[in-house]
Motif scaffolding. Structure first.
Motif, PDB file in Angstrom:
ATOM      1  N   LEU A  20      75.907  -7.467  96.841  1.00  0.00           N
ATOM      2  CA  LEU A  20      76.540  -6.585  97.823  1.00  0.00           C
ATOM      3  C   LEU A  20      76.229  -7.012  99.253  1.00  0.00           C
ATOM      4  O   LEU A  20      77.115  -7.013 100.117  1.00  0.00           O
ATOM      5  CB  LEU A  20      76.094  -5.139  97.595  1.00  0.00           C
ATOM      6  N   ALA A  21      74.980  -7.386  99.502  1.00  0.00           N
ATOM      7  CA  ALA A  21      74.589  -7.812 100.846  1.00  0.00           C
ATOM      8  C   ALA A  21      75.345  -9.080 101.255  1.00  0.00           C
ATOM      9  O   ALA A  21      75.832  -9.184 102.383  1.00  0.00           O
ATOM     10  CB  ALA A  21      73.082  -8.038 100.906  1.00  0.00           C
ATOM     11  N   VAL A  22      75.460 -10.037 100.341  1.00  0.00           N
ATOM     12  CA  VAL A  22      76.187 -11.269 100.646  1.00  0.00           C
ATOM     13  C   VAL A  22      77.667 -10.975 100.852  1.00  0.00           C
ATOM     14  O   VAL A  22      78.292 -11.502 101.779  1.00  0.00           O
ATOM     15  CB  VAL A  22      75.975 -12.316  99.522  1.00  0.00           C
ATOM     16  N   PHE A  23      78.235 -10.090 100.033  1.00  0.00           N
ATOM     17  CA  PHE A  23      79.653  -9.747 100.173  1.00  0.00           C
ATOM     18  C   PHE A  23      79.919  -9.088 101.521  1.00  0.00           C
ATOM     19  O   PHE A  23      80.905  -9.415 102.211  1.00  0.00           O
ATOM     20  CB  PHE A  23      80.103  -8.832  99.031  1.00  0.00           C
ATOM     21  N   VAL A  24      79.050  -8.172 101.919  1.00  0.00           N
ATOM     22  CA  VAL A  24      79.222  -7.505 103.217  1.00  0.00           C
ATOM     23  C   VAL A  24      79.090  -8.513 104.350  1.00  0.00           C
ATOM     24  O   VAL A  24      79.880  -8.506 105.303  1.00  0.00           O
ATOM     25  CB  VAL A  24      78.208  -6.342 103.366  1.00  0.00           C
ATOM     26  N   ALA A  25      78.118  -9.414 104.262  1.00  0.00           N
ATOM     27  CA  ALA A  25      77.927 -10.420 105.320  1.00  0.00           C
ATOM     28  C   ALA A  25      79.135 -11.347 105.413  1.00  0.00           C
ATOM     29  O   ALA A  25      79.616 -11.645 106.514  1.00  0.00           O
ATOM     30  CB  ALA A  25      76.656 -11.219 105.062  1.00  0.00           C
ATOM     31  N   VAL A  26      79.638 -11.806 104.257  1.00  0.00           N
ATOM     32  CA  VAL A  26      80.814 -12.684 104.269  1.00  0.00           C
ATOM     33  C   VAL A  26      82.034 -11.907 104.733  1.00  0.00           C
ATOM     34  O   VAL A  26      82.871 -12.425 105.493  1.00  0.00           O
ATOM     35  CB  VAL A  26      81.040 -13.313 102.868  1.00  0.00           C
ATOM     36  N   GLY A  27      82.164 -10.647 104.316  1.00  0.00           N
ATOM     37  CA  GLY A  27      83.277  -9.809 104.753  1.00  0.00           C
ATOM     38  C   GLY A  27      83.290  -9.610 106.251  1.00  0.00           C
ATOM     39  O   GLY A  27      84.357  -9.624 106.892  1.00  0.00           O
ATOM     40  N   ARG A  28      82.148  -9.440 106.854  1.00  0.00           N
ATOM     41  CA  ARG A  28      82.070  -9.295 108.324  1.00  0.00           C
ATOM     42  C   ARG A  28      82.376 -10.616 109.025  1.00  0.00           C
ATOM     43  O   ARG A  28      82.940 -10.624 110.108  1.00  0.00           O
ATOM     44  CB  ARG A  28      80.689  -8.802 108.732  1.00  0.00           C
ATOM     45  N   ALA A  29      81.974 -11.723 108.394  1.00  0.00           N
ATOM     46  CA  ALA A  29      82.168 -13.028 109.037  1.00  0.00           C
ATOM     47  C   ALA A  29      83.617 -13.499 108.945  1.00  0.00           C
ATOM     48  O   ALA A  29      84.161 -14.007 109.939  1.00  0.00           O
ATOM     49  CB  ALA A  29      81.245 -14.063 108.410  1.00  0.00           C
ATOM     50  N   VAL A  30      84.263 -13.370 107.804  1.00  0.00           N
ATOM     51  CA  VAL A  30      85.614 -13.924 107.633  1.00  0.00           C
ATOM     52  C   VAL A  30      86.678 -12.864 107.384  1.00  0.00           C
ATOM     53  O   VAL A  30      87.857 -13.190 107.301  1.00  0.00           O
ATOM     54  CB  VAL A  30      85.659 -14.968 106.488  1.00  0.00           C
ATOM     55  N   ALA A  35      87.159 -12.212 101.823  1.00  0.00           N
ATOM     56  CA  ALA A  35      86.000 -12.104 100.926  1.00  0.00           C
ATOM     57  C   ALA A  35      86.447 -11.675  99.527  1.00  0.00           C
ATOM     58  O   ALA A  35      85.979 -12.218  98.520  1.00  0.00           O
ATOM     59  CB  ALA A  35      84.984 -11.116 101.489  1.00  0.00           C
ATOM     60  N   VAL A  36      87.364 -10.710  99.450  1.00  0.00           N
ATOM     61  CA  VAL A  36      87.877 -10.276  98.145  1.00  0.00           C
ATOM     62  C   VAL A  36      88.627 -11.418  97.472  1.00  0.00           C
ATOM     63  O   VAL A  36      88.488 -11.651  96.263  1.00  0.00           O
ATOM     64  CB  VAL A  36      88.775  -9.025  98.302  1.00  0.00           C
ATOM     65  N   LEU A  37      89.420 -12.154  98.250  1.00  0.00           N
ATOM     66  CA  LEU A  37      90.159 -13.292  97.698  1.00  0.00           C
ATOM     67  C   LEU A  37      89.204 -14.366  97.177  1.00  0.00           C
ATOM     68  O   LEU A  37      89.436 -14.936  96.107  1.00  0.00           O
ATOM     69  CB  LEU A  37      91.098 -13.882  98.763  1.00  0.00           C
TER      70      LEU A  37
END
Length: 170
Positions: A20-30, A35-37
């Motif tokens: 979850l932490a990595v997903f949120v970080a990647v979601g904020r970055a790109v 991130a879902v894709l």
């Protein structure tokens, strides 16, 4: 119950939190959509590779068994490939990256040798020989030295049946 198994629920919880932490970080970055894709594409690729790695492992095992070779190296290679594909198929960026890493040939060889060493430690020498072939041992030239603190055992000159495989020079 084994000692190490009591930490499995905690390890799974930590893995989910890390995902979850990595997903949120990647979601904020790109961006959230990207991130879902990325998670979707990685999972789809993992499902495709899961079938391919499973078939590859089965063919390797069958060919080794038919040729009379020990099937252990093909089995461990197949297990590492299946683990990598399964991690890639699991939704998550962290598990996908770890799965992709296990499919890279140098990392795969390293993981395969680790799996083989773990399997050899857990089974008898005869079973390990049947699975992986003759073990490689280090040969030290010179007079044999007993381990410190242990008495020297003399067996009356009887022969001990076995095989020594010397390491390749080069």
């Amino acid at each position: 119950m084994r000692r190490g198994l009591r930490f499995v629920p905690l390890a799974l919880l930590l893995a989910v939190l890390a995902e979850l932490a990595v997903f949120v970080a990647v979601g904020r970055a790109v961006g959230f959509g990207a991130a879902v894709l990325a998670v979707f594409v990685a999972s789809l690729l993992g499902l495709v590779l899961l079938r391919r790695e499973g078939m590859r492992a089965w063919r390797g095992f069958r060919s080794a068994a038919q040729a009379g070779r020990p099937p252990g190296p093909q089995v461990t290679d197949g297990l590492v490939g299946l683990a990598g594909a399964l991690l890639l198929a699991t939704p998550g960026l962290l598990s996908g990256a770890l799965g992709l890493l296990l499919l890279v040939p140098p990392v795969r060889r390293l993981a395969r040798s680790g799996v083989q060493r773990a399997a050899e430690r857990r089974v008898s020498s005869m079973v390990a020989g049947d699975l992986f072939g003759p073990r490689r041992v280090r040969v030290h030239r010179g007079a044999p030295q007993p381990p410190p603190g242990e008495p020297t055992v003399v067996d009356g000159g009887r022969a001990i049946e076995g095989e020594i495989v010397e390491p390749r020079q080069g």
